[in-house]
Design a protein around this motif. Structure first.
Motif, PDB file in Angstrom:
ATOM      1  N   PRO A   1      26.423  74.820 -98.199  1.00 30.68           N
ATOM      2  CA  PRO A   1      27.322  73.675 -98.412  1.00 30.68           C
ATOM      3  C   PRO A   1      28.116  73.734 -99.717  1.00 30.68           C
ATOM      4  N   ALA A   2      28.361  74.924-100.257  1.00 32.95           N
ATOM      5  CA  ALA A   2      29.074  75.038-101.526  1.00 32.95           C
ATOM      6  C   ALA A   2      30.460  74.407-101.409  1.00 32.95           C
ATOM      7  N   PRO A   3      30.898  73.647-102.419  1.00 28.08           N
ATOM      8  CA  PRO A   3      32.212  72.989-102.360  1.00 28.08           C
ATOM      9  C   PRO A   3      33.331  73.875-102.889  1.00 28.08           C
ATOM     10  N   GLU A   4      33.422  75.102-102.401  1.00 22.95           N
ATOM     11  CA  GLU A   4      34.492  76.011-102.839  1.00 22.95           C
ATOM     12  C   GLU A   4      35.762  75.688-102.072  1.00 22.95           C
ATOM     13  N   TRP A   5      36.938  75.799-102.735  1.00 23.34           N
ATOM     14  CA  TRP A   5      38.171  75.288-102.158  1.00 23.34           C
ATOM     15  C   TRP A   5      38.547  76.001-100.863  1.00 23.34           C
ATOM     16  N   GLY A   6      38.426  77.309-100.816  1.00 24.17           N
ATOM     17  CA  GLY A   6      38.737  78.018 -99.582  1.00 24.17           C
ATOM     18  C   GLY A   6      37.797  77.633 -98.456  1.00 24.17           C
ATOM     19  N   LEU A   7      36.528  77.453 -98.772  1.00 19.27           N
ATOM     20  CA  LEU A   7      35.558  77.041 -97.766  1.00 19.27           C
ATOM     21  C   LEU A   7      35.852  75.628 -97.278  1.00 19.27           C
ATOM     22  N   LEU A   8      36.280  74.738 -98.183  1.00 19.52           N
ATOM     23  CA  LEU A   8      36.663  73.384 -97.771  1.00 19.52           C
ATOM     24  C   LEU A   8      37.800  73.425 -96.760  1.00 19.52           C
ATOM     25  N   LEU A   9      38.763  74.288 -96.999  1.00 19.45           N
ATOM     26  CA  LEU A   9      39.896  74.405 -96.083  1.00 19.45           C
ATOM     27  C   LEU A   9      39.443  74.950 -94.734  1.00 19.45           C
ATOM     28  N   ASP A  10      38.515  75.894 -94.734  1.00 24.11           N
ATOM     29  CA  ASP A  10      38.014  76.448 -93.486  1.00 24.11           C
ATOM     30  C   ASP A  10      37.215  75.405 -92.710  1.00 24.11           C
ATOM     31  N   GLU A  11      36.386  74.631 -93.397  1.00 25.12           N
ATOM     32  CA  GLU A  11      35.574  73.625 -92.723  1.00 25.12           C
ATOM     33  C   GLU A  11      36.424  72.529 -92.090  1.00 25.12           C
ATOM     34  N   SER A  12      37.563  72.235 -92.680  1.00 21.59           N
ATOM     35  CA  SER A  12      38.396  71.134 -92.184  1.00 21.59           C
ATOM     36  C   SER A  12      39.281  71.540 -91.009  1.00 21.59           C
ATOM     37  N   ARG A  13      39.355  72.840 -90.680  1.00 25.14           N
ATOM     38  CA  ARG A  13      40.232  73.274 -89.585  1.00 25.14           C
ATOM     39  C   ARG A  13      39.777  72.730 -88.240  1.00 25.14           C
ATOM     40  N   ALA A  14      38.494  72.527 -88.060  1.00 31.88           N
ATOM     41  CA  ALA A  14      37.985  72.093 -86.754  1.00 31.88           C
ATOM     42  C   ALA A  14      38.466  70.696 -86.387  1.00 31.88           C
ATOM     43  N   TYR A  15      38.732  69.854 -87.370  1.00 34.56           N
ATOM     44  CA  TYR A  15      39.152  68.482 -87.080  1.00 34.56           C
ATOM     45  C   TYR A  15      40.459  68.133 -87.799  1.00 34.56           C
ATOM     46  N   VAL A  16      41.354  69.144 -87.926  1.00 40.10           N
ATOM     47  CA  VAL A  16      42.585  68.927 -88.666  1.00 40.10           C
ATOM     48  C   VAL A  16      43.484  67.905 -87.972  1.00 40.10           C
ATOM     49  N   GLU A  17      43.400  67.790 -86.639  1.00 38.72           N
ATOM     50  CA  GLU A  17      44.237  66.818 -85.947  1.00 38.72           C
ATOM     51  C   GLU A  17      43.756  65.394 -86.182  1.00 38.72           C
ATOM     52  N   ARG A  18      42.451  65.204 -86.281  1.00 37.51           N
ATOM     53  CA  ARG A  18      41.905  63.847 -86.449  1.00 37.51           C
ATOM     54  C   ARG A  18      41.901  63.415 -87.905  1.00 37.51           C
ATOM     55  N   ALA A  19      41.657  64.350 -88.816  1.00 41.81           N
ATOM     56  CA  ALA A  19      41.550  63.999 -90.243  1.00 41.81           C
ATOM     57  C   ALA A  19      42.308  65.020 -91.076  1.00 41.81           C
ATOM     58  N   PRO A  20      43.649  64.975 -91.057  1.00 38.37           N
ATOM     59  CA  PRO A  20      44.414  65.979 -91.803  1.00 38.37           C
ATOM     60  C   PRO A  20      44.221  65.900 -93.309  1.00 38.37           C
ATOM     61  N   TRP A  21      43.783  64.739 -93.828  1.00 41.31           N
ATOM     62  CA  TRP A  21      43.612  64.616 -95.277  1.00 41.31           C
ATOM     63  C   TRP A  21      42.522  65.555 -95.804  1.00 41.31           C
ATOM     64  N   ALA A  22      41.524  65.846 -94.985  1.00 42.10           N
ATOM     65  CA  ALA A  22      40.470  66.754 -95.437  1.00 42.10           C
ATOM     66  C   ALA A  22      40.996  68.164 -95.658  1.00 42.10           C
ATOM     67  N   ALA A  23      42.011  68.561 -94.881  1.00 40.98           N
ATOM     68  CA  ALA A  23      42.622  69.877 -95.068  1.00 40.98           C
ATOM     69  C   ALA A  23      43.709  69.849 -96.127  1.00 40.98           C
ATOM     70  N   LEU A  24      44.420  68.726 -96.231  1.00 40.50           N
ATOM     71  CA  LEU A  24      45.517  68.642 -97.195  1.00 40.50           C
ATOM     72  C   LEU A  24      45.013  68.652 -98.632  1.00 40.50           C
ATOM     73  N   ALA A  25      43.848  68.083 -98.901  1.00 43.96           N
ATOM     74  CA  ALA A  25      43.359  68.007-100.281  1.00 43.96           C
ATOM     75  C   ALA A  25      43.171  69.386-100.902  1.00 43.96           C
ATOM     76  N   PRO A  26      42.367  70.297-100.310  1.00 44.92           N
ATOM     77  CA  PRO A  26      42.261  71.634-100.911  1.00 44.92           C
ATOM     78  C   PRO A  26      43.550  72.426-100.808  1.00 44.92           C
ATOM     79  N   ALA A  27      44.351  72.182 -99.756  1.00 46.81           N
ATOM     80  CA  ALA A  27      45.612  72.913 -99.624  1.00 46.81           C
ATOM     81  C   ALA A  27      46.565  72.548-100.755  1.00 46.81           C
ATOM     82  N   VAL A  28      46.701  71.273-101.048  1.00 44.27           N
ATOM     83  CA  VAL A  28      47.580  70.836-102.134  1.00 44.27           C
ATOM     84  C   VAL A  28      47.042  71.313-103.483  1.00 44.27           C
TER      85      VAL A  28
END
Length: 598
Positions: free
Chosen positions: A519-546
């Protein structure tokens, strides 16, 4: 000179042999028993008894020693046999060929996008004789492909619904992946050419041609021919970057290319398929480098091939300090705010919650606070990059005194993108932060070593060192008191400029599952974890992306501002004499030429 060329050739051959040996010994280097994985892939119901595992090892030739394993693999490779997949039981060569065809089509489209974007950036400079690629182009060049692919998927595919987001069934499926690969490459190419053109257009021959009535089109063509030869090696490295970036882009858009094939083979421990995929990617990189060298020779012609033609000094880039200061402030405040929160608290009742006062950036799929994970992920993302940067600096300073050895090893290192090395390291040692750091460190030193070698050559040829030798100074005294201080400081600044790029490379490996693990909070890993639900919760992917985009922008704008201040001589006029000013100006000019690719 001839001795240095021979040393470079020998080192190049040895490094290539080392890479091929590593690929051939992957089943032995992995340290894990692949027989169990093969048995599970062939029959999930069969019990993994010792007799069954021994039968699999004997069938695959894994019971032999490493030398026998390497010899059998090399002999099969010479016959054009890449082996049989451990998972599917089919020949590897057709799978590699099919994936390579898809990847070549994608890379061709991406290179066309890059050339069009580069032409658009260079055209104003040729028309007006001044200008630059601009801060936005520099930021586009600094954006990693996996980040741009995620943003394109989110905006153009999910929100707007303009283009398909996965698969490979027609030309429309190529648009978003080609843009994700081509925009950073085009920004880099356009910036390199546009930043070098103004100095070329100020050369004496341009003024003479204009006075003689030569047309603007002819002068522009001649200026481009003057600019391109020293930059062609950078173009080859951009093509190699397309090879590595294709792995992430193919993963994001589910493109059945060779990069996605290699990544899937590494995760499933299908080592024969992984070996064939990595060899094809390595071949692409080597062919790109050789093609760049051939194009450079053709552009120079027989009269200038051995003349050591280099670019004139690049004009200093003027950037207002408000840009890097604003980005730094926003990043610092966001990270500091996140550090005050717990990144591991799981609240299933708040899964995928939208941004609110209690969760300013929302929550992820497990209900964890995105702001907290973003803040706590800064240390492993940037801290690991700092350690890799320091290691690369030490290696570069050591190899700077061995230019022949460094040049030969750099050719092979430049042909291996970080993702490909990360796949090899993950296959041998397993995914993790240490493996990702090792992969990036193995290929991040060549630009620093080239810079160090150029400075060592300049310092050794200076007149004051000749005087030191004449008065009897020992070689160790000259090395520690004169050469190293003159080389270490500029190369250290260069390494600092590359720190954000190393952090982005580590984030890309984390995004592909080859770096830090949950469960390490590394930025690239955060972006990978958020891909599965990017349509429902885009903010989880946008935060590490920005955050990654702002880190890239901070690197580019901060480097431009620092270089502009150094090249304009601010802060030095009151502290140096006229003679010292000339020395500083000459030193900065040499340093700028060595840093032209940054």
């Amino acid at each position: 000179m001839r001795l240095r060329t021979r040393a470079a050739g020998a080192t190049r051959a040895l490094c290539l042999l080392a890479v091929l040996t590593t690929v051939g010994l992957l089943p032995w280097l992995s340290g894990r028993d692949p027989a169990l994985a093969v048995l599970r892939a062939r029959s999930a119901e069969q019990e993994p008894t010792e007799e069954a595992l021994d039968s699999v090892r004997q069938d695959l030739g894994l019971d032999a020693g490493p030398l026998s394993l390497l010899g059998n693999w090399a002999s099969d490779l010479l016959r054009g046999d890449l082996g049989t997949s451990w998972v599917s039981g089919t020949d590897v060569l057709p799978s590699v060929t099919a994936g390579l065809q898809v990847s070549l089509g994608l890379m061709g489209a991406a290179f066309a996008v890059a050339v069009l974007l580069a032409c658009a950036l260079v055209a104003p400079v040729l028309v007006r004789g001044r200008g630059s690629a601009g801060a936005w182009a520099a930021m586009a060049a600094a954006l990693p492909e996996f980040l741009l692919a995620t943003l394109a998927l989110l905006v153009c595919g999910v929100w707007l619904g303009w283009l398909p987001t996965s698969g490979w069934q027609g030309p429309e499926y190529m648009v978003l992946p080609a843009l994700a690969l081509g925009v950073p490459a085009g920004g880099l190419l356009g910036r390199l050419v546009a930043d070098a053109l103004p100095a070329v257009l100020d050369e004496r021959w341009v003024e003479l041609w204009r006075g003689a009535g030569v047309g603007r089109r002819t002068i522009s063509a001649a200026a481009l021919k003057r600019v391109l030869p020293p930059l062609v090696p950078q173009f080859g490295m951009v093509a190699v970057g397309l090879t590595g970036g294709a792995v992430a882009v193919e993963t994001v858009f589910a493109v059945p290319g060779i990069g996605r094939t290699a990544l899937g083979a590494a995760k499933s421990q299908d080592l024969p398929l992984l070996q064939g995929s990595v060899l094809s990617l390595l071949l692409l990189g080597l062919v790109a480098g050789a093609a760049a060298a051939l194009v450079r020779r053709r552009l120079l012609g027989p009269a200038l091939r051995d003349a050591g033609l280099s670019l004139p000094p690049v004009r200093p880039v003027r950037t207002h300090p408000v840009i890097p200061l604003t980005l730094l402030t926003v990043l610092t405040v966001t990270i500091g705010w996140g550090l005050l929160r717990d990144p591991y608290t799981v609240d299933t009742t708040a899964r995928l919650a939208a941004p609110s006062w209690s969760h300013p950036l929302g929550t992820d799929g497990l209900g964890r606070d995105v702001l907290a994970r973003l803040g706590h992920g800064a240390a492993p993302t940037v801290g690991t990059a700092a350690a890799v940067c320091l290691l690369s600096l030490l290696v570069a300073l050591a190899l700077g005194f061995l230019p022949g050895v460094a040049a030969g090893a750099a050719d092979i290192a430049n042909a291996l993108p970080p993702v490909i090395v990360g796949i090899l390291v993950a296959a041998a040692a397993g995914p993790g932060t240490g493996g990702a750091a090792l992969a990036v460190a193995l290929i991040s030193w060549p630009p620093l070593a080239a810079h160090a070698a150029a400075l060592v050559q300049e310092v050794r040829a200076s007149s004051f060192l000749t005087a030191q030798r004449a008065i009897g100074a020992s070689p160790s005294w000259i090395l520690t008191r004169h050469v190293l201080p003159s080389v270490a400081a500029p190369v250290a600044r260069h390494a600092l400029l590359r720190l954000p790029g190393i952090a982005l490379a580590l984030a890309s490996l984390g995004f592909l599952g080859l770096g830090a693990q949950p469960p390490a909070p590394e930025w690239g890993l955060l972006l990978d974890e958020s891909r599965a639900y990017v349509e429902r919760a885009p903010w989880a992917a946008l935060a590490p992306a920005v955050a990654l985009a702002m880190l890239a922008g901070l690197a580019v704008s901060g480097a431009a501002y620092a270089q502009g201040r150094r090249n304009t001589g601010r802060g030095t006029k009151k502290r140096v004499t006229k003679r010292g000013t000339k020395r500083v100006t000459k030193h900065v000019t040499k340093e700028k030429e060595a840093l032209v690719e940054v």
